[in-house]
Enzyme design. Structure first.
Site, PDB file in Angstrom:
ATOM      1  N   SER A  28       0.824  -1.210   0.000  1.00  0.00           N
ATOM      2  CA  SER A  28       0.000   0.000   0.000  1.00  0.00           C
ATOM      3  C   SER A  28       0.864   1.269   0.000  1.00  0.00           C
ATOM      4  CB  SER A  28      -0.924  -0.024   1.224  1.00  0.00           C
ATOM      5  OG  SER A  28      -1.628   1.186   1.337  1.00  0.00           O
ATOM      6  N   SER A  54       5.544  -8.898  -5.889  1.00  0.00           N
ATOM      7  CA  SER A  54       5.459  -7.483  -6.279  1.00  0.00           C
ATOM      8  C   SER A  54       6.512  -7.091  -7.308  1.00  0.00           C
ATOM      9  CB  SER A  54       5.648  -6.587  -5.053  1.00  0.00           C
ATOM     10  OG  SER A  54       4.786  -6.952  -4.022  1.00  0.00           O
ATOM     11  N   HIS A 109       5.503   4.438  10.394  1.00  0.00           N
ATOM     12  CA  HIS A 109       4.765   4.179  11.635  1.00  0.00           C
ATOM     13  C   HIS A 109       5.812   3.878  12.707  1.00  0.00           C
ATOM     14  CE1 HIS A 109       1.814   2.862  14.483  1.00  0.00           C
ATOM     15  NE2 HIS A 109       1.943   1.575  14.274  1.00  0.00           N
ATOM     16  N   GLU A 232     -25.490   3.073   6.554  1.00  0.00           N
ATOM     17  CA  GLU A 232     -25.632   4.513   6.772  1.00  0.00           C
ATOM     18  C   GLU A 232     -24.486   5.135   7.555  1.00  0.00           C
ATOM     19  OE1 GLU A 232     -29.322   6.440   7.661  1.00  0.00           O
ATOM     20  OE2 GLU A 232     -30.484   4.725   6.974  1.00  0.00           O
TER      21      GLU A 232
HETATM   22  P1  NAD Z   1       1.477  -3.750   3.015  1.00  0.00           P
HETATM   23  O1  NAD Z   1       1.110  -4.991   3.737  1.00  0.00           O
HETATM   24  O2  NAD Z   1       0.499  -3.128   2.095  1.00  0.00           O
HETATM   25  O3  NAD Z   1       2.819  -3.992   2.161  1.00  0.00           O
HETATM   26  C1  NAD Z   1       3.943  -4.587   2.698  1.00  0.00           C
HETATM   27  C2  NAD Z   1       4.922  -5.001   1.617  1.00  0.00           C
HETATM   28  O4  NAD Z   1       5.985  -5.741   2.210  1.00  0.00           O
HETATM   29  C3  NAD Z   1       4.333  -5.903   0.542  1.00  0.00           C
HETATM   30  O5  NAD Z   1       4.928  -5.549  -0.688  1.00  0.00           O
HETATM   31  C4  NAD Z   1       4.794  -7.293   0.968  1.00  0.00           C
HETATM   32  O6  NAD Z   1       4.868  -8.172  -0.114  1.00  0.00           O
HETATM   33  C5  NAD Z   1       6.146  -6.985   1.535  1.00  0.00           C
HETATM   34  N1  NAD Z   1       6.594  -7.966   2.532  1.00  0.00           N
HETATM   35  C6  NAD Z   1       5.824  -8.633   3.411  1.00  0.00           C
HETATM   36  N2  NAD Z   1       6.585  -9.429   4.201  1.00  0.00           N
HETATM   37  C7  NAD Z   1       7.861  -9.236   3.796  1.00  0.00           C
HETATM   38  C8  NAD Z   1       9.098  -9.770   4.221  1.00  0.00           C
HETATM   39  N3  NAD Z   1       9.197 -10.653   5.222  1.00  0.00           N
HETATM   40  N4  NAD Z   1      10.218  -9.352   3.568  1.00  0.00           N
HETATM   41  C9  NAD Z   1      10.171  -8.483   2.569  1.00  0.00           C
HETATM   42  N5  NAD Z   1       8.999  -7.939   2.128  1.00  0.00           N
HETATM   43  C10 NAD Z   1       7.869  -8.311   2.734  1.00  0.00           C
HETATM   44  O7  NAD Z   1       1.960  -2.701   4.138  1.00  0.00           O
HETATM   45  P2  NAD Z   1       1.557  -1.156   4.284  1.00  0.00           P
HETATM   46  O8  NAD Z   1       0.122  -1.067   4.698  1.00  0.00           O
HETATM   47  O9  NAD Z   1       2.027  -0.407   3.087  1.00  0.00           O
HETATM   48  O10 NAD Z   1       2.415  -0.763   5.569  1.00  0.00           O
HETATM   49  C11 NAD Z   1       3.794  -0.433   5.480  1.00  0.00           C
HETATM   50  C12 NAD Z   1       4.142   0.532   6.614  1.00  0.00           C
HETATM   51  O11 NAD Z   1       3.398   1.735   6.434  1.00  0.00           O
HETATM   52  C13 NAD Z   1       3.766   0.005   7.993  1.00  0.00           C
HETATM   53  O12 NAD Z   1       4.724   0.462   8.910  1.00  0.00           O
HETATM   54  C14 NAD Z   1       2.432   0.677   8.269  1.00  0.00           C
HETATM   55  O13 NAD Z   1       2.151   0.832   9.642  1.00  0.00           O
HETATM   56  C15 NAD Z   1       2.673   2.021   7.613  1.00  0.00           C
HETATM   57  N6  NAD Z   1       1.473   2.776   7.228  1.00  0.00           N
HETATM   58  C16 NAD Z   1       0.487   2.195   6.491  1.00  0.00           C
HETATM   59  C17 NAD Z   1      -0.601   2.953   6.094  1.00  0.00           C
HETATM   60  C18 NAD Z   1      -1.700   2.361   5.243  1.00  0.00           C
HETATM   61  O14 NAD Z   1      -2.667   3.054   4.990  1.00  0.00           O
HETATM   62  N7  NAD Z   1      -1.617   1.131   4.775  1.00  0.00           N
HETATM   63  C19 NAD Z   1      -0.679   4.304   6.455  1.00  0.00           C
HETATM   64  C20 NAD Z   1       0.364   4.885   7.175  1.00  0.00           C
HETATM   65  C21 NAD Z   1       1.442   4.109   7.556  1.00  0.00           C
END
Ligand code: NAD
Ligand code: MG
Length: 342
Positions: A28, A54, A109, A232
């Site tokens: 994401s 990915s 985060h 709603e």
């Molecule tokens: P996500 O789950 O969407 O993506 C994580 C990525 O890491 C994926 O590409 C996955 O394939 C890869 N991955 C998973 N396990 C792995 C491993 N062991 N080794 C290497 N790659 C691996 O995560 P996200 O939601 O983008 O979150 C990432 C960070 O951003 C987190 O710290 C989260 O708290 C923070 N965050 C997320 C959001 C949100 O809206 N999703 C908002 C603000 C902050």
């Protein structure tokens, strides 16, 4: 005291113009940061584990992909956009051995730094740019010329330039177009957990499910109950989001407003607020973090069981049927992770 908010004129992308940024993870947040940085002229490489699904997607978008360790080795700034529960492991195997003094280790985060899961060496800048919105919005608003508001925090300033480097990064992903708010790793982590546990996810979901159950158990049609207690919610939340609670009250009927003011406090009682304080205390003491880390180490037995139980709730079956008749609702929706802010 109002907090500091930084805009485009407070940040200088020249600070990262001669640096290479490694984006770890292409989910994401990862895809949005990588593409926005690239389009802002920054040298970006995406770090992925071997066999990552990915990889093809990132390469199709024109990005350079390397194995995680190699991406870290060649980078000045390493932004960790892996799932929070995976970060410690990847830090120990692929990140730490390849960090050099003067590098930046960045997060979206604060969980792993604040709760001591990751302890970077003293010579490395540690900062956070946390977009307050899902990744697909970080990308879409940037392409439209806008941005998603972000939080900035510095946990370690080894170079004396950590904050300015973080703001330059925020500018390159579009954050300073919308505003970047000063915070700390502690505040970001604790308020984020509190928000999702008490209001946004935990509180809201229980309110919806219990309201639905009460109507159905009293003999009303599940379809009516679904529309009233779940569908709603969005309409009301949109009004609150746009103009606050006062503007929402202006739009609803006086009958609804009277019911809100006289009955709402019977649902969320002083006992409920006491429980909110206890949940906040568990977050601040690290008790919640300890529990969640242990749960992951044990292979998530409770998490999986609770998730399975929740999926069997009758509101899911009714909802799936009703939403199938309203295809516009899910058209263009982003992946599920996108709804959680962190
Ligand atoms: P996500 O789950 O969407 O993506 C994580 C990525 O890491 C994926 O590409 C996955 O394939 C890869 N991955 C998973 N396990 C792995 C491993 N062991 N080794 C290497 N790659 C691996 O995560 P996200 O939601 O983008 O979150 C990432 C960070 O951003 C987190 O710290 C989260 O708290 C923070 N965050 C997320 C959001 C949100 O809206 N999703 C908002 C603000 C902050
Ligand atoms: Mg959040």
């Amino acid at each position: 005291m109002p907090a500091n908010v930084y805009y485009d004129h407070d940040a200088d992308t020249a600070l990262i113009a001669d640096k290479r940024v490694a984006i770890l993870g292409y989910g994401s947040q990862g895809h949005a940061h990588a593409l926005n940085l690239r389009d802002s002229g920054v040298d970006v490489v995406v770090g992925l584990r071997e066999g990552s699904a990915s990889r093809a997607k990132a390469e199709a978008a024109g990005l350079r992909v390397l194995p995680t360790a190699e991406a870290v080795r060649g980078a000045d700034i390493v932004m960790v956009l892996l799932p929070d529960t995976e970060q410690k492991k990847v830090y120990e195997t692929d990140i730490a051995p390849n960090l050099a003094d003067g590098n930046s280790l960045a997060f979206a985060h604060g969980f792993n730094i604040h709760f001591g899961q990751i302890t970077p060496p003293a010579g490395v800048d540690v900062w956070m740019i946390a977009p307050k919105g899902p990744g697909h919005l970080v990308r879409r608003t940037y392409e439209e010329g806008g941005g998603v508001p972000c939080l900035v925090a510095v946990a370690n300033d080894a170079t004396g330039k950590a904050k300015q480097t973080a703001l330059a990064y925020a500018k390159a992903i579009g954050g300073t177009r919308a505003g970047v708010l000063d915070t700390t790793f502690e505040e970001e982590t604790e308020t984020d957990l509190f928000g999702e546990q008490v209001v946004l996810c935990g509180g809201l979901v229980e309110l919806i499910r219990n309201g639905f159950e009460t109507l159905v158990e009293a003999g009303y049609q599940p379809e009516s109950a679904y529309f009233e207690t779940l569908h709603e919610v969005k309409l009301i939340v949109d009004l609150i989001y746009e103009g606050g609670i006062a503007a929402m009250n202006y739009s609803i009927s006086d009958t609804a407003e009277y019911g809100e003011m006289t009955r709402g406090p019977r649902i969320i009682t002083p006992q409920t607020k006491d429980e909110m304080r206890r949940i906040l205390a568990e977050i601040r003491s690290g008790e919640f973090a300890k529990e969640w880390i242990a749960e992951n180490e044990q292979g998530r037995p409770n998490f999986d069981r609770l998730r399975e139980e929740a999926a069997k709730h009758p509101i899911e079956e009714v909802g799936a049927r009703l939403r199938a008749m309203m295809p516009w609702i899910s058209a263009g929706k982003a992946k599920v992770q996108d709804v959680s802010g962190g």
